[in-house]
Design an enzyme around this catalytic site. Structure first.
Site, PDB file in Angstrom:
ATOM      1  N   ASP A   1      16.800  73.252  12.701  1.00  0.00           N
ATOM      2  CA  ASP A   1      15.665  72.642  12.661  1.00  0.00           C
ATOM      3  C   ASP A   1      15.410  71.783  14.114  1.00  0.00           C
ATOM      4  OD1 ASP A   1      13.582  70.707  12.381  1.00  0.00           O
ATOM      5  OD2 ASP A   1      14.204  69.718  10.588  1.00  0.00           O
TER       6      ASP A   1
ATOM      7  N   CYS B   1      10.827  60.207   6.217  1.00  0.00           N
ATOM      8  CA  CYS B   1      11.126  61.287   5.666  1.00  0.00           C
ATOM      9  C   CYS B   1      12.822  61.704   5.708  1.00  0.00           C
ATOM     10  CB  CYS B   1      10.393  62.428   5.758  1.00  0.00           C
ATOM     11  SG  CYS B   1       8.701  62.376   5.366  1.00  0.00           S
TER      12      CYS B   1
ATOM     13  N   HIS C   1      15.681  65.510   7.844  1.00  0.00           N
ATOM     14  CA  HIS C   1      14.501  65.291   7.399  1.00  0.00           C
ATOM     15  C   HIS C   1      14.516  65.998   5.986  1.00  0.00           C
ATOM     16  CE1 HIS C   1      10.241  65.857   6.951  1.00  0.00           C
ATOM     17  NE2 HIS C   1       9.824  65.011   8.043  1.00  0.00           N
TER      18      HIS C   1
ATOM     19  N   GLN D   1      12.188  68.379  16.603  1.00  0.00           N
ATOM     20  CA  GLN D   1      12.241  67.044  17.339  1.00  0.00           C
ATOM     21  C   GLN D   1      12.705  67.422  18.688  1.00  0.00           C
ATOM     22  OE1 GLN D   1      10.613  64.445  17.025  1.00  0.00           O
ATOM     23  NE2 GLN D   1      10.057  64.479  14.629  1.00  0.00           N
TER      24      GLN D   1
ATOM     25  N   LYS E   1       4.147  69.291  17.437  1.00  0.00           N
ATOM     26  CA  LYS E   1       5.119  68.388  17.978  1.00  0.00           C
ATOM     27  C   LYS E   1       5.177  68.722  19.010  1.00  0.00           C
ATOM     28  CE  LYS E   1       7.258  67.182  13.696  1.00  0.00           C
ATOM     29  NZ  LYS E   1       6.698  65.885  13.190  1.00  0.00           N
TER      30      LYS E   1
HETATM   31  N1  7TS Z   1      12.371  68.420  10.716  1.00  0.00           N
HETATM   32  C1  7TS Z   1      12.181  67.334  11.347  1.00  0.00           C
HETATM   33  C2  7TS Z   1      13.477  66.817  12.125  1.00  0.00           C
HETATM   34  C3  7TS Z   1      11.065  66.722  11.464  1.00  0.00           C
HETATM   35  O1  7TS Z   1      10.985  65.521  12.369  1.00  0.00           O
HETATM   36  C4  7TS Z   1       9.837  67.010  10.657  1.00  0.00           C
HETATM   37  C5  7TS Z   1       8.900  66.001  10.882  1.00  0.00           C
HETATM   38  C6  7TS Z   1      10.050  68.116  10.077  1.00  0.00           C
HETATM   39  C7  7TS Z   1      11.319  68.880   9.928  1.00  0.00           C
HETATM   40  C8  7TS Z   1       8.731  68.762   9.224  1.00  0.00           C
HETATM   41  O2  7TS Z   1       7.738  69.079  10.179  1.00  0.00           O
HETATM   42  P1  7TS Z   1       6.321  69.649   9.682  1.00  0.00           P
HETATM   43  O3  7TS Z   1       5.427  69.827  10.892  1.00  0.00           O
HETATM   44  O4  7TS Z   1       6.789  70.740   9.096  1.00  0.00           O
HETATM   45  O5  7TS Z   1       5.953  68.594   8.879  1.00  0.00           O
HETATM   46  N2  7TS Z   1       8.777  64.730  11.109  1.00  0.00           N
HETATM   47  C9  7TS Z   1       7.916  63.757  11.228  1.00  0.00           C
HETATM   48  C10 7TS Z   1       8.156  62.516  11.324  1.00  0.00           C
HETATM   49  O6  7TS Z   1       9.294  62.165  11.867  1.00  0.00           O
HETATM   50  N3  7TS Z   1       6.935  61.673  11.147  1.00  0.00           N
HETATM   51  O7  7TS Z   1       6.155  62.588  10.637  1.00  0.00           O
HETATM   52  C11 7TS Z   1       6.713  63.876  10.608  1.00  0.00           C
END
Ligand code: 7TS
Length: 416
Positions: free
Chosen positions: A210, A374, A133, A213, A236
Protein backbone atom coordinates in the site's frame (compact mmCIF):
# COMPACT_ATOMS: atom_id res chain seq x y z
CA UNK A 1 15.47 16.22 -20.12
CA UNK A 2 15.19 19.97 -20.73
CA UNK A 3 17.84 22.46 -19.60
CA UNK A 4 15.48 24.15 -17.18
CA UNK A 5 14.79 20.85 -15.44
CA UNK A 6 18.52 20.13 -15.22
CA UNK A 7 19.15 23.56 -13.70
CA UNK A 8 16.34 23.09 -11.16
CA UNK A 9 17.75 19.71 -10.18
CA UNK A 10 21.20 21.13 -9.57
CA UNK A 11 19.89 23.99 -7.46
CA UNK A 12 17.22 22.14 -5.52
CA UNK A 13 13.70 23.48 -5.15
CA UNK A 14 12.79 27.15 -5.08
CA UNK A 15 9.88 26.65 -2.69
CA UNK A 16 8.40 30.13 -2.95
CA UNK A 17 8.30 29.75 -6.72
CA UNK A 18 6.85 26.23 -6.42
CA UNK A 19 4.10 27.58 -4.15
CA UNK A 20 2.95 29.87 -6.95
CA UNK A 21 1.96 26.77 -8.88
CA UNK A 22 -0.67 25.98 -6.21
CA UNK A 23 -3.34 28.71 -6.24
CA UNK A 24 -5.14 27.32 -3.17
CA UNK A 25 -2.08 28.04 -1.01
CA UNK A 26 -2.94 31.75 -1.29
CA UNK A 27 -6.16 31.17 0.67
CA UNK A 28 -6.67 32.92 4.00
CA UNK A 29 -8.51 31.21 6.83
CA UNK A 30 -10.01 33.30 9.67
CA UNK A 31 -7.79 36.16 8.55
CA UNK A 32 -4.60 34.07 8.60
CA UNK A 33 -2.66 32.71 5.64
CA UNK A 34 -3.56 29.06 5.17
CA UNK A 35 -0.95 26.67 6.57
CA UNK A 36 -1.91 23.41 4.92
CA UNK A 37 -0.50 20.49 6.92
CA UNK A 38 -3.07 17.83 5.98
CA UNK A 39 -1.22 16.46 2.98
CA UNK A 40 -1.51 12.83 4.05
CA UNK A 41 -5.28 13.18 3.67
CA UNK A 42 -5.01 14.81 0.28
CA UNK A 43 -2.48 17.01 -1.49
CA UNK A 44 -3.20 20.27 -3.28
CA UNK A 45 -3.20 20.41 -7.07
CA UNK A 46 -0.81 22.47 -9.18
CA UNK A 47 -2.09 24.60 -12.06
CA UNK A 48 -0.61 22.08 -14.49
CA UNK A 49 -3.11 19.45 -13.27
CA UNK A 50 -6.07 21.84 -13.07
CA UNK A 51 -5.40 23.13 -16.57
CA UNK A 52 -4.88 19.67 -18.07
CA UNK A 53 -8.22 18.48 -16.69
CA UNK A 54 -9.96 21.68 -17.75
CA UNK A 55 -8.50 21.31 -21.25
CA UNK A 56 -9.68 17.72 -21.40
CA UNK A 57 -13.29 18.62 -20.55
CA UNK A 58 -13.29 21.79 -22.62
CA UNK A 59 -11.86 20.42 -25.82
CA UNK A 60 -11.73 16.60 -25.88
CA UNK A 61 -14.40 15.06 -23.66
CA UNK A 62 -15.92 11.93 -25.17
CA UNK A 63 -16.04 8.25 -24.24
CA UNK A 64 -12.86 6.29 -24.91
CA UNK A 65 -12.19 3.11 -26.90
CA UNK A 66 -15.72 2.76 -28.20
CA UNK A 67 -16.04 5.27 -30.99
CA UNK A 68 -14.76 5.86 -34.46
CA UNK A 69 -15.63 9.55 -34.28
CA UNK A 70 -13.02 12.27 -33.93
CA UNK A 71 -13.55 13.24 -30.29
CA UNK A 72 -13.68 9.64 -29.10
CA UNK A 73 -10.33 9.00 -30.71
CA UNK A 74 -8.94 12.21 -29.22
CA UNK A 75 -10.20 11.13 -25.80
CA UNK A 76 -8.51 7.73 -26.16
CA UNK A 77 -5.31 9.45 -27.25
CA UNK A 78 -5.45 11.71 -24.19
CA UNK A 79 -6.36 8.90 -21.80
CA UNK A 80 -3.93 6.09 -22.62
CA UNK A 81 -0.68 8.12 -22.28
CA UNK A 82 -1.50 8.48 -18.57
CA UNK A 83 -1.00 4.73 -18.25
CA UNK A 84 2.39 4.95 -19.98
CA UNK A 85 3.51 7.80 -17.73
CA UNK A 86 2.51 5.86 -14.61
CA UNK A 87 4.28 2.71 -15.84
CA UNK A 88 7.44 4.77 -16.45
CA UNK A 89 7.11 6.57 -13.10
CA UNK A 90 7.10 3.32 -11.09
CA UNK A 91 9.32 1.46 -13.59
CA UNK A 92 6.78 -1.22 -14.47
CA UNK A 93 7.96 -3.70 -17.10
CA UNK A 94 4.70 -3.45 -19.08
CA UNK A 95 2.14 -0.68 -19.51
CA UNK A 96 -0.65 -3.28 -19.25
CA UNK A 97 0.44 -3.99 -15.67
CA UNK A 98 -1.13 -0.62 -14.73
CA UNK A 99 -4.81 -0.98 -13.80
CA UNK A 100 -6.87 2.16 -13.32
CA UNK A 101 -9.05 2.23 -10.21
CA UNK A 102 -10.80 4.79 -8.02
CA UNK A 103 -7.87 4.87 -5.63
CA UNK A 104 -5.85 2.86 -3.14
CA UNK A 105 -8.98 1.53 -1.47
CA UNK A 106 -10.40 0.10 -4.66
CA UNK A 107 -7.00 -1.26 -5.72
CA UNK A 108 -6.71 -3.23 -2.49
CA UNK A 109 -10.33 -4.40 -2.69
CA UNK A 110 -9.67 -5.62 -6.22
CA UNK A 111 -6.73 -7.79 -5.15
CA UNK A 112 -8.46 -8.97 -1.97
CA UNK A 113 -11.54 -10.02 -3.90
CA UNK A 114 -9.88 -11.54 -6.99
CA UNK A 115 -6.87 -13.11 -5.27
CA UNK A 116 -9.03 -14.30 -2.39
CA UNK A 117 -11.59 -16.00 -4.61
CA UNK A 118 -8.88 -17.71 -6.62
CA UNK A 119 -6.30 -18.68 -4.01
CA UNK A 120 -7.70 -18.56 -0.46
CA UNK A 121 -8.86 -21.85 1.08
CA UNK A 122 -10.24 -22.63 4.50
CA UNK A 123 -7.45 -22.34 7.09
CA UNK A 124 -5.18 -20.19 4.87
CA UNK A 125 -4.06 -16.77 6.08
CA UNK A 126 -3.42 -13.22 4.93
CA UNK A 127 -0.69 -11.33 6.79
CA UNK A 128 -0.94 -7.58 7.45
CA UNK A 129 0.75 -5.31 10.01
CA UNK A 130 -0.60 -3.69 13.17
CA UNK A 131 -0.21 -0.23 11.62
CA UNK A 132 -2.42 -0.55 8.54
CA UNK A 133 -5.00 1.92 7.30
CA UNK A 134 -8.50 0.42 7.48
CA UNK A 135 -8.34 0.11 3.67
CA UNK A 136 -5.66 -2.52 4.08
CA UNK A 137 -7.46 -4.38 6.85
CA UNK A 138 -11.17 -4.52 6.14
CA UNK A 139 -11.05 -5.85 2.53
CA UNK A 140 -8.87 -8.72 3.77
CA UNK A 141 -11.15 -9.35 6.75
CA UNK A 142 -14.13 -9.52 4.40
CA UNK A 143 -12.57 -12.04 2.01
CA UNK A 144 -11.08 -14.07 4.88
CA UNK A 145 -14.50 -14.36 6.45
CA UNK A 146 -16.00 -15.44 3.13
CA UNK A 147 -13.29 -18.05 2.48
CA UNK A 148 -12.85 -19.31 6.06
CA UNK A 149 -9.31 -17.90 6.13
CA UNK A 150 -7.53 -16.02 8.92
CA UNK A 151 -6.09 -12.53 9.17
CA UNK A 152 -2.70 -12.52 10.90
CA UNK A 153 -0.80 -9.48 12.09
CA UNK A 154 2.90 -8.52 12.20
CA UNK A 155 3.29 -6.74 15.54
CA UNK A 156 4.58 -3.18 15.98
CA UNK A 157 6.79 -2.04 18.88
CA UNK A 158 6.43 1.04 21.11
CA UNK A 159 8.50 3.14 18.68
CA UNK A 160 6.11 2.30 15.86
CA UNK A 161 8.42 -0.12 14.03
CA UNK A 162 7.59 -3.59 12.74
CA UNK A 163 8.79 -6.47 14.92
CA UNK A 164 10.41 -8.52 12.19
CA UNK A 165 11.74 -11.26 14.53
CA UNK A 166 8.29 -12.81 14.29
CA UNK A 167 7.98 -12.54 10.52
CA UNK A 168 9.38 -15.94 9.49
CA UNK A 169 7.24 -17.74 12.08
CA UNK A 170 4.11 -15.91 10.95
CA UNK A 171 4.78 -16.58 7.26
CA UNK A 172 4.85 -20.32 7.94
CA UNK A 173 1.24 -20.22 9.17
CA UNK A 174 -0.28 -20.93 5.73
CA UNK A 175 0.08 -17.30 4.65
CA UNK A 176 -0.99 -16.83 1.03
CA UNK A 177 -0.28 -13.08 0.69
CA UNK A 178 1.34 -10.29 2.72
CA UNK A 179 -0.21 -6.81 2.53
CA UNK A 180 1.51 -3.86 4.19
CA UNK A 181 1.89 -0.14 3.91
CA UNK A 182 5.20 1.33 2.74
CA UNK A 183 4.75 4.42 4.94
CA UNK A 184 2.24 4.58 7.77
CA UNK A 185 -0.33 7.37 7.53
CA UNK A 186 -0.80 7.33 11.30
CA UNK A 187 2.82 7.20 12.53
CA UNK A 188 4.99 8.22 9.58
CA UNK A 189 7.05 5.02 9.88
CA UNK A 190 8.85 3.98 6.69
CA UNK A 191 8.58 0.21 6.78
CA UNK A 192 11.47 -2.12 5.87
CA UNK A 193 9.58 -3.39 2.87
CA UNK A 194 12.64 -4.95 1.24
CA UNK A 195 13.14 -7.24 4.22
CA UNK A 196 9.48 -8.22 4.21
CA UNK A 197 9.60 -8.87 0.46
CA UNK A 198 12.76 -10.98 0.81
CA UNK A 199 11.27 -13.11 3.60
CA UNK A 200 7.91 -13.56 1.87
CA UNK A 201 9.40 -14.34 -1.53
CA UNK A 202 11.76 -16.80 0.16
CA UNK A 203 8.65 -18.82 0.88
CA UNK A 204 6.99 -18.12 -2.49
CA UNK A 205 4.44 -15.71 -0.98
CA UNK A 206 3.38 -12.59 -2.95
CA UNK A 207 3.37 -9.12 -1.39
CA UNK A 208 1.02 -6.17 -1.89
CA UNK A 209 2.40 -2.75 -0.98
CA UNK A 210 0.00 0.00 0.00
CA UNK A 211 1.97 2.97 -1.33
CA UNK A 212 -0.71 5.60 -0.60
CA UNK A 213 1.72 7.53 1.62
CA UNK A 214 4.92 6.58 -0.17
CA UNK A 215 4.41 7.39 -3.83
CA UNK A 216 4.60 11.16 -3.19
CA UNK A 217 7.68 11.03 -0.95
CA UNK A 218 10.03 8.43 -2.39
CA UNK A 219 11.09 6.95 -5.72
CA UNK A 220 9.45 3.59 -6.33
CA UNK A 221 10.82 1.04 -8.75
CA UNK A 222 8.49 -1.96 -8.77
CA UNK A 223 10.96 -4.11 -10.69
CA UNK A 224 13.85 -3.34 -8.38
CA UNK A 225 11.60 -3.94 -5.35
CA UNK A 226 10.24 -7.03 -7.10
CA UNK A 227 6.87 -6.25 -5.52
CA UNK A 228 3.86 -8.25 -6.75
CA UNK A 229 1.11 -5.64 -6.29
CA UNK A 230 1.29 -1.92 -5.52
CA UNK A 231 -1.61 0.43 -4.82
CA UNK A 232 -1.80 4.22 -4.71
CA UNK A 233 -4.20 7.16 -5.14
CA UNK A 234 -3.77 10.04 -7.56
CA UNK A 235 -5.05 12.62 -5.07
CA UNK A 236 -2.17 12.03 -2.68
CA UNK A 237 0.40 12.75 -5.38
CA UNK A 238 -0.97 16.14 -6.48
CA UNK A 239 -3.44 14.59 -8.93
CA UNK A 240 -7.24 14.40 -8.97
CA UNK A 241 -9.54 12.65 -6.49
CA UNK A 242 -11.46 9.52 -7.46
CA UNK A 243 -8.62 8.06 -9.47
CA UNK A 244 -5.85 5.61 -8.62
CA UNK A 245 -3.67 2.77 -9.65
CA UNK A 246 -3.12 -0.90 -9.07
CA UNK A 247 0.16 -2.19 -10.37
CA UNK A 248 0.36 -5.97 -10.62
CA UNK A 249 2.97 -8.25 -12.11
CA UNK A 250 1.67 -9.59 -15.39
CA UNK A 251 1.94 -13.20 -14.25
CA UNK A 252 -0.27 -12.49 -11.23
CA UNK A 253 -2.82 -10.33 -13.04
CA UNK A 254 -3.23 -13.00 -15.70
CA UNK A 255 -4.09 -15.55 -13.03
CA UNK A 256 -6.70 -13.44 -11.24
CA UNK A 257 -10.40 -13.45 -12.18
CA UNK A 258 -12.02 -10.10 -13.06
CA UNK A 259 -13.12 -7.92 -10.15
CA UNK A 260 -16.26 -6.41 -11.68
CA UNK A 261 -18.28 -7.27 -14.77
CA UNK A 262 -19.49 -4.80 -17.38
CA UNK A 263 -18.45 -3.02 -20.53
CA UNK A 264 -14.79 -2.74 -21.52
CA UNK A 265 -13.69 -5.84 -19.56
CA UNK A 266 -15.00 -8.23 -22.21
CA UNK A 267 -14.03 -9.41 -25.68
CA UNK A 268 -17.34 -11.08 -26.52
CA UNK A 269 -20.57 -11.63 -24.61
CA UNK A 270 -23.32 -14.13 -25.24
CA UNK A 271 -25.84 -15.58 -22.83
CA UNK A 272 -23.91 -18.84 -22.95
CA UNK A 273 -20.41 -17.50 -22.45
CA UNK A 274 -18.42 -14.30 -21.97
CA UNK A 275 -14.78 -14.04 -23.00
CA UNK A 276 -12.85 -11.57 -20.89
CA UNK A 277 -10.63 -8.85 -22.29
CA UNK A 278 -6.83 -8.79 -22.08
CA UNK A 279 -4.88 -6.82 -19.50
CA UNK A 280 -5.36 -4.15 -18.34
CA UNK A 281 -9.01 -3.91 -19.50
CA UNK A 282 -10.01 -7.18 -17.84
CA UNK A 283 -10.02 -5.25 -14.56
CA UNK A 284 -11.56 -2.02 -15.85
CA UNK A 285 -15.30 -2.53 -16.18
CA UNK A 286 -17.35 0.50 -17.21
CA UNK A 287 -16.55 3.95 -18.52
CA UNK A 288 -13.22 4.94 -17.01
CA UNK A 289 -12.23 8.26 -15.49
CA UNK A 290 -10.61 9.81 -18.55
CA UNK A 291 -9.90 13.17 -16.91
CA UNK A 292 -8.40 11.25 -13.98
CA UNK A 293 -5.77 9.69 -16.18
CA UNK A 294 -5.06 13.04 -17.85
CA UNK A 295 -4.78 14.72 -14.43
CA UNK A 296 -2.52 12.08 -12.91
CA UNK A 297 -0.32 12.15 -16.00
CA UNK A 298 0.02 15.94 -15.64
CA UNK A 299 0.81 15.56 -11.93
CA UNK A 300 3.59 13.07 -12.66
CA UNK A 301 5.03 15.37 -15.35
CA UNK A 302 4.95 18.22 -12.86
CA UNK A 303 6.68 16.21 -10.13
CA UNK A 304 9.33 15.03 -12.53
CA UNK A 305 10.00 18.61 -13.61
CA UNK A 306 10.83 19.35 -9.94
CA UNK A 307 12.78 16.10 -9.57
CA UNK A 308 11.85 13.34 -7.10
CA UNK A 309 15.38 13.54 -5.66
CA UNK A 310 14.93 17.28 -4.97
CA UNK A 311 11.55 16.61 -3.40
CA UNK A 312 12.94 13.86 -1.16
CA UNK A 313 15.93 15.95 -0.05
CA UNK A 314 13.81 19.00 0.76
CA UNK A 315 11.11 17.02 2.59
CA UNK A 316 13.76 15.22 4.61
CA UNK A 317 15.20 18.56 5.73
CA UNK A 318 11.73 19.90 6.55
CA UNK A 319 10.89 16.78 8.55
CA UNK A 320 14.11 17.09 10.59
CA UNK A 321 13.28 20.75 11.27
CA UNK A 322 9.72 19.91 12.29
CA UNK A 323 10.81 17.03 14.54
CA UNK A 324 13.30 19.30 16.33
CA UNK A 325 10.72 22.03 16.72
CA UNK A 326 8.02 19.72 18.10
CA UNK A 327 10.43 17.96 20.46
CA UNK A 328 11.17 21.38 21.96
CA UNK A 329 7.56 21.78 23.15
CA UNK A 330 7.06 20.86 26.82
CA UNK A 331 4.49 18.12 27.26
CA UNK A 332 4.36 17.14 23.56
CA UNK A 333 4.50 13.40 22.97
CA UNK A 334 5.26 12.09 19.52
CA UNK A 335 3.25 8.99 18.65
CA UNK A 336 5.63 6.94 16.54
CA UNK A 337 9.37 7.43 16.95
CA UNK A 338 10.62 5.17 14.17
CA UNK A 339 14.18 5.69 12.96
CA UNK A 340 12.97 5.89 9.36
CA UNK A 341 10.07 8.25 8.89
CA UNK A 342 8.51 10.43 6.22
CA UNK A 343 5.61 12.78 5.66
CA UNK A 344 3.73 12.44 8.92
CA UNK A 345 4.09 13.79 12.48
CA UNK A 346 1.55 12.40 14.93
CA UNK A 347 1.44 13.79 18.45
CA UNK A 348 -0.44 14.58 21.63
CA UNK A 349 0.09 17.54 23.94
CA UNK A 350 -0.36 17.00 27.68
CA UNK A 351 -3.93 16.06 28.35
CA UNK A 352 -5.36 18.29 25.62
CA UNK A 353 -7.86 16.43 23.47
CA UNK A 354 -6.62 16.21 19.84
CA UNK A 355 -9.89 17.67 18.60
CA UNK A 356 -9.56 20.76 20.84
CA UNK A 357 -5.99 21.31 19.71
CA UNK A 358 -7.04 20.89 16.08
CA UNK A 359 -9.78 23.50 16.52
CA UNK A 360 -7.47 26.07 18.06
CA UNK A 361 -4.95 25.52 15.27
CA UNK A 362 -7.72 25.86 12.70
CA UNK A 363 -8.65 29.28 14.10
CA UNK A 364 -5.08 30.31 13.28
CA UNK A 365 -5.38 29.05 9.72
CA UNK A 366 -3.45 25.84 10.39
CA UNK A 367 -4.99 22.72 8.85
CA UNK A 368 -4.05 19.51 10.67
CA UNK A 369 -6.01 16.30 11.04
CA UNK A 370 -7.21 14.90 14.35
CA UNK A 371 -8.58 11.48 15.20
CA UNK A 372 -7.62 7.87 14.55
CA UNK A 373 -6.65 8.46 10.90
CA UNK A 374 -8.50 5.28 9.86
CA UNK A 375 -5.94 3.25 11.78
CA UNK A 376 -7.86 2.30 14.91
CA UNK A 377 -5.91 -0.88 15.73
CA UNK A 378 -2.61 1.01 16.13
CA UNK A 379 -4.35 3.74 18.17
CA UNK A 380 -5.73 0.97 20.42
CA UNK A 381 -2.22 -0.38 20.85
CA UNK A 382 -1.07 3.02 22.13
CA UNK A 383 -4.25 3.16 24.28
CA UNK A 384 -5.24 6.50 22.74
CA UNK A 385 -8.37 7.49 20.83
CA UNK A 386 -6.38 9.46 18.30
CA UNK A 387 -3.66 12.03 17.66
CA UNK A 388 -3.07 15.39 16.07
CA UNK A 389 -1.37 14.83 12.75
CA UNK A 390 0.65 17.32 10.75
CA UNK A 391 1.61 15.96 7.35
CA UNK A 392 4.07 17.57 4.98
CA UNK A 393 4.43 18.25 1.27
CA UNK A 394 7.23 19.88 -0.69
CA UNK A 395 5.34 23.19 -0.79
CA UNK A 396 5.44 23.51 3.01
CA UNK A 397 8.02 25.82 4.55
CA UNK A 398 9.98 26.13 7.77
CA UNK A 399 7.99 29.25 8.64
CA UNK A 400 4.81 27.17 8.41
CA UNK A 401 6.35 24.75 10.93
CA UNK A 402 7.12 27.79 13.13
CA UNK A 403 3.45 28.82 12.82
CA UNK A 404 2.42 25.32 13.94
CA UNK A 405 4.69 25.55 16.98
CA UNK A 406 3.33 29.00 17.88
CA UNK A 407 -0.19 27.65 17.46
CA UNK A 408 0.48 24.72 19.77
CA UNK A 409 1.93 27.10 22.41
CA UNK A 410 -1.22 29.19 22.15
CA UNK A 411 -3.36 26.09 22.68
CA UNK A 412 -1.29 25.14 25.74
CA UNK A 413 -1.85 28.64 27.16
CA UNK A 414 -5.59 28.38 26.58
CA UNK A 415 -6.19 24.76 27.58
CA UNK A 416 -3.04 23.35 29.13
N1 7TS B 1 -3.71 3.45 2.72
C1 7TS B 1 -3.09 4.43 3.37
C2 7TS B 1 -1.75 4.18 4.00
C3 7TS B 1 -3.68 5.69 3.46
O1 7TS B 1 -3.06 6.67 4.10
C4 7TS B 1 -4.95 5.89 2.85
C5 7TS B 1 -5.68 7.20 2.97
C6 7TS B 1 -5.53 4.84 2.15
C7 7TS B 1 -4.89 3.62 2.12
C8 7TS B 1 -6.82 4.99 1.41
O2 7TS B 1 -6.65 5.86 0.35
P1 7TS B 1 -7.91 6.34 -0.54
O3 7TS B 1 -7.34 7.40 -1.42
O4 7TS B 1 -8.40 5.16 -1.28
O5 7TS B 1 -8.90 6.88 0.45
N2 7TS B 1 -5.32 7.97 4.07
C9 7TS B 1 -5.96 9.05 4.55
C10 7TS B 1 -5.52 9.75 5.67
O6 7TS B 1 -4.50 9.47 6.30
N3 7TS B 1 -6.38 10.76 5.92
O7 7TS B 1 -7.35 10.73 5.00
C11 7TS B 1 -7.11 9.67 4.14
Amino acid sequence: MSDTVTIKRKRGLDIMKVREDFPILRTTVFGHPLVYLDNAATTQKPLAVLEAQDRYYTTINSNVHRGVHFLSQQATEAYEPGRKKIAAFIHARHTHEIIFTKGTTESINLVASSFGRKFLQKGDAILVTAMEHHSNIVPWQMICEERGALLKVIPVNEKGELVLDELDGLLKERVKLVALNYISNALGTVNPVREVLRAAHGMGIPVLLDAAQAIQHTEIDVQELDVDFLAFSAHKIYGPTGFGVLYGKEEWLNQLPPYQGGGEMIKTVSFEKTVYNDLPYKFEAGTPDMAGSVGLGAALDYIQSLGMDNIRTYEHELMAYALDALRGIDGLRLIGEARERAGVLSFLVGSIHPFDLGEILDKQGIAVRTGHHCAQPIMDQYCIPGTVRASLAFYNTKSEIDALVTGIHKAIQLLG
